[in-house]
Design a protein around this motif. Structure first.
Motif, PDB file in Angstrom:
ATOM      1  N   HIS A   1       0.832  -1.203   0.000  1.00  0.00           N
ATOM      2  CA  HIS A   1       0.000   0.000   0.000  1.00  0.00           C
ATOM      3  C   HIS A   1       0.868   1.256   0.000  1.00  0.00           C
ATOM      4  O   HIS A   1       0.483   2.294  -0.539  1.00  0.00           O
ATOM      5  CB  HIS A   1      -0.913  -0.031   1.226  1.00  0.00           C
ATOM      6  CG  HIS A   1      -1.884   1.100   1.310  1.00  0.00           C
ATOM      7  ND1 HIS A   1      -2.743   1.440   0.287  1.00  0.00           N
ATOM      8  CD2 HIS A   1      -2.139   1.980   2.322  1.00  0.00           C
ATOM      9  CE1 HIS A   1      -3.482   2.476   0.657  1.00  0.00           C
ATOM     10  NE2 HIS A   1      -3.129   2.820   1.879  1.00  0.00           N
ATOM     11  N   PHE A   2       2.063   1.152   0.601  1.00  0.00           N
ATOM     12  CA  PHE A   2       2.985   2.286   0.629  1.00  0.00           C
ATOM     13  C   PHE A   2       4.050   2.184  -0.462  1.00  0.00           C
ATOM     14  O   PHE A   2       4.559   3.198  -0.932  1.00  0.00           O
ATOM     15  CB  PHE A   2       3.632   2.393   2.012  1.00  0.00           C
ATOM     16  CG  PHE A   2       2.637   2.673   3.101  1.00  0.00           C
ATOM     17  CD1 PHE A   2       2.164   3.959   3.319  1.00  0.00           C
ATOM     18  CD2 PHE A   2       2.139   1.646   3.889  1.00  0.00           C
ATOM     19  CE1 PHE A   2       1.228   4.224   4.311  1.00  0.00           C
ATOM     20  CE2 PHE A   2       1.200   1.896   4.881  1.00  0.00           C
ATOM     21  CZ  PHE A   2       0.743   3.193   5.091  1.00  0.00           C
ATOM     22  N   GLU A   3       4.372   0.966  -0.877  1.00  0.00           N
ATOM     23  CA  GLU A   3       5.344   0.781  -1.956  1.00  0.00           C
ATOM     24  C   GLU A   3       4.866   1.404  -3.259  1.00  0.00           C
ATOM     25  O   GLU A   3       5.673   1.823  -4.091  1.00  0.00           O
ATOM     26  CB  GLU A   3       5.617  -0.711  -2.178  1.00  0.00           C
ATOM     27  CG  GLU A   3       6.568  -1.335  -1.180  1.00  0.00           C
ATOM     28  CD  GLU A   3       6.886  -2.775  -1.543  1.00  0.00           C
ATOM     29  OE1 GLU A   3       7.144  -3.048  -2.737  1.00  0.00           O
ATOM     30  OE2 GLU A   3       6.856  -3.628  -0.641  1.00  0.00           O
ATOM     31  N   ILE A   4       3.559   1.451  -3.453  1.00  0.00           N
ATOM     32  CA  ILE A   4       3.030   1.992  -4.707  1.00  0.00           C
ATOM     33  C   ILE A   4       3.481   3.436  -4.917  1.00  0.00           C
ATOM     34  O   ILE A   4       3.654   3.885  -6.051  1.00  0.00           O
ATOM     35  CB  ILE A   4       1.483   1.901  -4.740  1.00  0.00           C
ATOM     36  CG1 ILE A   4       0.966   2.230  -6.143  1.00  0.00           C
ATOM     37  CG2 ILE A   4       0.851   2.817  -3.706  1.00  0.00           C
ATOM     38  CD1 ILE A   4      -0.535   2.045  -6.304  1.00  0.00           C
ATOM     39  N   ILE A   5       3.710   4.158  -3.829  1.00  0.00           N
ATOM     40  CA  ILE A   5       4.143   5.554  -3.947  1.00  0.00           C
ATOM     41  C   ILE A   5       5.513   5.623  -4.623  1.00  0.00           C
ATOM     42  O   ILE A   5       5.766   6.489  -5.462  1.00  0.00           O
ATOM     43  CB  ILE A   5       4.179   6.225  -2.559  1.00  0.00           C
ATOM     44  CG1 ILE A   5       2.768   6.249  -1.957  1.00  0.00           C
ATOM     45  CG2 ILE A   5       4.745   7.637  -2.652  1.00  0.00           C
ATOM     46  CD1 ILE A   5       2.716   6.763  -0.536  1.00  0.00           C
ATOM     47  N   GLU A   6       6.403   4.671  -4.283  1.00  0.00           N
ATOM     48  CA  GLU A   6       7.733   4.647  -4.885  1.00  0.00           C
ATOM     49  C   GLU A   6       7.684   4.205  -6.343  1.00  0.00           C
ATOM     50  O   GLU A   6       8.503   4.627  -7.158  1.00  0.00           O
ATOM     51  CB  GLU A   6       8.640   3.695  -4.099  1.00  0.00           C
ATOM     52  CG  GLU A   6       8.848   4.098  -2.646  1.00  0.00           C
ATOM     53  CD  GLU A   6       9.675   3.080  -1.889  1.00  0.00           C
ATOM     54  OE1 GLU A   6       9.953   2.006  -2.469  1.00  0.00           O
ATOM     55  OE2 GLU A   6      10.053   3.357  -0.740  1.00  0.00           O
ATOM     56  N   LYS A   7       6.720   3.346  -6.680  1.00  0.00           N
ATOM     57  CA  LYS A   7       6.657   2.777  -8.023  1.00  0.00           C
ATOM     58  C   LYS A   7       5.699   3.527  -8.944  1.00  0.00           C
ATOM     59  O   LYS A   7       5.518   3.143 -10.097  1.00  0.00           O
ATOM     60  CB  LYS A   7       6.217   1.308  -7.936  1.00  0.00           C
ATOM     61  CG  LYS A   7       7.170   0.432  -7.141  1.00  0.00           C
ATOM     62  CD  LYS A   7       6.682  -1.005  -7.085  1.00  0.00           C
ATOM     63  CE  LYS A   7       7.641  -1.882  -6.295  1.00  0.00           C
ATOM     64  NZ  LYS A   7       8.964  -1.977  -6.941  1.00  0.00           N
ATOM     65  N   LEU A   8       5.105   4.584  -8.459  1.00  0.00           N
ATOM     66  CA  LEU A   8       4.051   5.270  -9.195  1.00  0.00           C
ATOM     67  C   LEU A   8       4.514   5.715 -10.585  1.00  0.00           C
ATOM     68  O   LEU A   8       5.532   6.381 -10.734  1.00  0.00           O
ATOM     69  CB  LEU A   8       3.577   6.484  -8.397  1.00  0.00           C
ATOM     70  CG  LEU A   8       2.151   6.966  -8.674  1.00  0.00           C
ATOM     71  CD1 LEU A   8       1.136   5.899  -8.314  1.00  0.00           C
ATOM     72  CD2 LEU A   8       1.874   8.242  -7.885  1.00  0.00           C
ATOM     73  N   ASP A   9       3.748   5.328 -11.586  1.00  0.00           N
ATOM     74  CA  ASP A   9       4.033   5.684 -12.978  1.00  0.00           C
ATOM     75  C   ASP A   9       2.986   6.700 -13.422  1.00  0.00           C
ATOM     76  O   ASP A   9       1.815   6.363 -13.583  1.00  0.00           O
ATOM     77  CB  ASP A   9       3.971   4.433 -13.852  1.00  0.00           C
ATOM     78  CG  ASP A   9       4.202   4.733 -15.329  1.00  0.00           C
ATOM     79  OD1 ASP A   9       4.479   5.906 -15.673  1.00  0.00           O
ATOM     80  OD2 ASP A   9       4.089   3.794 -16.144  1.00  0.00           O
ATOM     81  N   ILE A  10       3.401   7.941 -13.621  1.00  0.00           N
ATOM     82  CA  ILE A  10       2.446   8.982 -14.020  1.00  0.00           C
ATOM     83  C   ILE A  10       2.652   9.417 -15.467  1.00  0.00           C
ATOM     84  O   ILE A  10       2.157  10.461 -15.882  1.00  0.00           O
ATOM     85  CB  ILE A  10       2.522  10.204 -13.085  1.00  0.00           C
ATOM     86  CG1 ILE A  10       3.896  10.865 -13.151  1.00  0.00           C
ATOM     87  CG2 ILE A  10       2.177   9.808 -11.659  1.00  0.00           C
ATOM     88  CD1 ILE A  10       3.961  12.187 -12.399  1.00  0.00           C
ATOM     89  N   SER A  11       3.378   8.600 -16.233  1.00  0.00           N
ATOM     90  CA  SER A  11       3.622   8.941 -17.636  1.00  0.00           C
ATOM     91  C   SER A  11       2.346   8.818 -18.461  1.00  0.00           C
ATOM     92  O   SER A  11       1.391   8.167 -18.055  1.00  0.00           O
ATOM     93  CB  SER A  11       4.693   8.023 -18.211  1.00  0.00           C
ATOM     94  OG  SER A  11       4.274   6.671 -18.171  1.00  0.00           O
TER      95      SER A  11
END
Length: 206
Positions: A196-206
């Motif tokens: 749930h918190f790892e997603i912040i590091e892996k977030l792809d906003i391209s």
């Protein structure tokens, strides 16, 4: 000149955090009002991120977008200072500046994680159809098994699917001005709190 804003909402953010960046850091780098044609405005663009329970705040912003009146081009009588403004000066300017909305692993222990009001989605699409220029709005739904595969809170996935299909149904009608996509992270892992918190590091906003 590009003016870009970020609005972050959600745990552990209990209040709005807004950071604006401008490609022009010195006033002398900004063209004078006389050199700007009637179609060129230095409008800020805001990216909204709602994380976890912060999705409810994003839902409220989406509702405001649906209820807001369509805005045409800004008045050509604006002053140079107004055109160079980085932070939107009013609620209407702020809503008009929103270019992307990101739902980031949102979820609640009750219904309401995602907005599912078809009327609001229709109104947003209508506003974009009427908007002049290349103004558009992009929705990105980011999720992990923690939220989207929770069998004890199946409404989260159901609401996400409904919002996705509502947005998808109006993309063509808006002439491509409204876009939507979804991104599923850590799909090969069993649901846990860490992702749930790892997603912040892996977030792809391209």
């Amino acid at each position: 000149m590009t003016q870009l804003g970020f609005l972050l909402v959600g745990r552990p953010y209990h209040s709005y955090q807004i950071v604006f960046e401008s490609a022009a850091t010195h006033k002398q780098n900004i063209p004078s009002l006389a050199s700007i044609s009637g179609l060129q405005f230095y409008r800020p663009k805001t990216l909204v991120f709602g994380f976890s329970k912060g999705g409810t705040v994003v839902n409220q912003l989406v509702a405001e977008l649906g209820l807001a009146k369509s805005r045409s081009m800004q008045d050509s009588t604006q002053t140079e200072d107004e055109l160079q403004q980085i932070i939107p000066g009013s609620k209407e300017d702020f809503l008009d500046s929103i270019a992307e909305i990101h739902y980031v692993d949102v979820g609640l222990n009750s219904v309401g994680a995602y907005i599912t009001d078809s009327h609001l989605v229709e109104k947003i699409s209508e506003h974009l159809e009427q908007a002049e220029g290349d103004k558009g709005l992009r929705f990105v739904l980011h999720g992990t098994p923690r939220q989207w595969c929770d069998t004890n809170r199946s409404w989260i996935r159901n609401e996400k699917e409904k919002l996705f299909h509502l947005l998808k149904s109006v993309t063509q009608r808006s002439g491509g001005k409204l876009q939507v996509c979804e991104r599923f992270y850590l799909a090969d892992r069993r649901p846990d709190l860490q992702m749930h918190f790892e997603i912040i590091e892996k977030l792809d906003i391209s």
